[in-house]
Design an enzyme around this catalytic site. Structure first.
Site, PDB file in Angstrom:
ATOM      1  N   SER A 299       0.986  -1.093  -0.099  1.00 55.08           N
ATOM      2  CA  SER A 299      -0.073   0.096   0.170  1.00 55.08           C
ATOM      3  C   SER A 299       0.736   1.231  -0.119  1.00 55.08           C
ATOM      4  O   SER A 299       1.662   1.558  -0.892  1.00 55.08           O
ATOM      5  CB  SER A 299      -0.932   0.009   1.192  1.00 55.08           C
ATOM      6  OG  SER A 299      -2.006   1.090   1.282  1.00 55.08           O
ATOM      7  N   ASP A 310       9.744   5.358 -10.513  1.00 57.91           N
ATOM      8  CA  ASP A 310       9.452   5.786 -11.707  1.00 57.91           C
ATOM      9  C   ASP A 310      10.199   7.083 -12.013  1.00 57.91           C
ATOM     10  O   ASP A 310      10.466   7.321 -13.240  1.00 57.91           O
ATOM     11  CB  ASP A 310       7.798   6.215 -11.721  1.00 57.91           C
ATOM     12  CG  ASP A 310       7.205   4.784 -12.040  1.00 57.91           C
ATOM     13  OD1 ASP A 310       7.780   3.653 -12.051  1.00 57.91           O
ATOM     14  OD2 ASP A 310       6.000   5.106 -12.037  1.00 57.91           O
ATOM     15  N   LYS A 324      -0.610  -4.364  -3.306  1.00 58.72           N
ATOM     16  CA  LYS A 324      -2.039  -3.596  -2.706  1.00 58.72           C
ATOM     17  C   LYS A 324      -2.044  -2.309  -3.412  1.00 58.72           C
ATOM     18  O   LYS A 324      -1.648  -1.253  -2.826  1.00 58.72           O
ATOM     19  CB  LYS A 324      -2.067  -3.507  -1.278  1.00 58.72           C
ATOM     20  CG  LYS A 324      -3.569  -2.957  -0.724  1.00 58.72           C
ATOM     21  CD  LYS A 324      -3.488  -3.003   0.745  1.00 58.72           C
ATOM     22  CE  LYS A 324      -4.844  -2.324   1.321  1.00 58.72           C
ATOM     23  NZ  LYS A 324      -4.929  -0.922   0.725  1.00 58.72           N
TER      24      LYS A 324
END
Length: 460
Positions: A299, A310, A324
């Site tokens: 999460s 990224d 998740k």
């Protein structure tokens, strides 16, 4: 000031012997056909009355209705649920990151409450409570028969109130009685230290309201401890971090990013989509960063790891995360606790949904050799019943991290994937057994060795 994010909603409603508040019935009727909706609600009322009248023992109406509500929510996905008033209060305590208590991390053993560790600078630590102690009585009453949660609730309380605890300690001839005064306790969600005087290590155990403040304090303290030599890099340890508050994941990511998207969420209605962007300012001042993840990183942990990966700001090292990728909104129901409802999926800056897939590390490093041949892999989100599908995002090729941080030639090859034969079993209380951390610190030192002097100076 970093932007704070909170998802807040309120829902009012009640079931009473099959009677439902009118506005809710109307809303549901519009969705599935008025006649069918009323028929289904009447079915609930009929079953409820039959149970009340004919079950072998009298039932508690509130318990029955709360169980029905919880069944409806848990039938949606693994993370939606009903929180009764006590559970809702406990959740609020956990997310605030502070409570009135003694300052003891505990577990349960043979019916007694076992002390894992007293928290530094708390009533328990000052009173002489030690790791391994068994708490047998609270205010003279035995803890036998209490659940761990019930015992914890008795140890918590208003600041300034006292509690007498009875301890059985190995090697002591008789029980030890201590009278402790409760204080405001702030659990250590941020732990940090220097590795070899040149690498900063920060472990985040969860994301509550204290996480970002603790991170900033940790990095500032380590810079002072490193002195003139300065830090060569930072390790951000998110292993076994189950997540927490979305706004804290955004703020922690923002601490290391100067610009660009951090995370976005997409809900059922397109107009409810949200996006959070980084503000200028890197708390690490460009220092090389390694993020450690494993199958227990979930999460909010995955939001941070995905954002830094990224943006090519960090090297993600370890094994694939839990996967998740959904957002739960806690909706208070006045006087009746709250519901935790899955309301959105989140996406990393490159558009990836990691729901049921997880974050793939840039460099895979196993904690123990047994992981390479384990016949039963660790359970992840995709293994849970009714887990949401991965949809709506840029697809991530299997076994490939997107995008990868480009490392100087030969640097990644110096990282070992497996611990050597005969290496001691990993013990989280013994840093010398932590193979993943060892590889992360060595990677940072190798990177520092090939950096230009000007960049090293700018990073101090």
């Amino acid at each position: 000031m970093k932007r704070r994010v909170r998802t807040v909603a309120a829902v009012a409603g009640a079931f009473m012997a099959g009677v439902v508040v009118g506005p809710m019935v109307a809303a549901w009727a519009q969705d599935g056909g008025r006649a069918d909706t009323y028929r289904l609600l009447n079915l609930f009322g009929d079953v409820f009355e039959r149970v009340r009248a004919e079950y072998v023992e009298p039932i508690n109406d509130r318990d029955a209705v709360e169980n029905a509500i919880n069944g409806m929510l848990t039938g949606l996905d693994p993370h939606s649920s009903y929180l009764n008033q006590r559970s809702y209060r406990d959740m609020q305590v956990q997310t605030r990151g502070e409570f009135g208590g003694l300052g003891i991390e505990v577990t349960q053993e043979n019916g007694y409450i076992k002390v894992i560790s007293p928290i530094d600078e708390t009533p328990a630590a000052r009173g002489g409570v030690k790791a391994g102690d068994l708490i047998t009585h609270l205010n003279g009453n035995s803890v036998q028969g209490l659940t761990l949660q019930e015992a914890v609730e008795q140890m918590r309380g208003e600041r300034g109130t006292s509690l007498k605890i009875t301890i059985r300690r190995e090697g002591a001839d008789r029980p030890i009685e201590l009278s402790l005064t409760r204080e405001v306790i702030r659990p250590q969600v941020v732990r940090f230290r220097l590795e070899g005087n040149d690498i900063g290590y920060v472990r985040l155990t969860s994301f509550n309201e204290q996480t970002d403040v603790g991170l900033r304090r940790a990095i500032q303290t380590m810079r002072q401890q490193a002195g003139q030599a300065g830090l060569k890099g930072l390790v951000l340890d998110l292993r076994n971090n189950p997540g927490g508050l979305l706004d804290q994941a955004v703020q922690v990511s923002d601490e290391f990013l100067d610009q660009g998207e951090i995370v976005s969420t997409r809900a059922r209605r397109p107009e409810d989509a949200q996006r959070w962007n980084a503000k200028s300012g890197d708390i690490a001042q460009g220092l090389p960063l390694v993020v450690l993840i494993n199958g227990g990183s979930a999460s909010a942990s995955e939001i941070v790891a995905g954002a830094l990966q990224d943006h090519r700001r960090a090297i993600v090292l370890g094994v694939k995360s839990f996967g998740k990728g959904s957002v739960q909104t806690v909706m208070p129901i006045p006087g009746n606790g709250a519901i935790r409802l899955t309301t959105a999926r989140y996406f990393t800056p490159s558009g990836r949904s990691i729901q049921a897939t997880g974050i793939e590390p840039d460099i895979e490093v196993l904690a123990q050799r047994q992981e390479a041949t384990a016949s039963i892999p660790r359970e992840r989100e995709a293994d849970l019943r009714r887990a949401l599908r991965n949809e709506g995002g840029v697809q991530q090729p299997a076994g490939a991290a997107i995008p990868k941080l480009e490392l100087p030639p030969g640097i990644a090859e110096k990282v070992s994937r497996l611990p050597p034969d005969g290496a001691p079993a990993f013990d989280p209380t013994k840093p010398e057994t932590d193979f993943q951390l060892q590889q992360a610190t060595q990677l940072l030192r190798n990177l520092a060795a090939v950096q230009t002097p000007s960049r090293r100076a700018a990073s101090r």
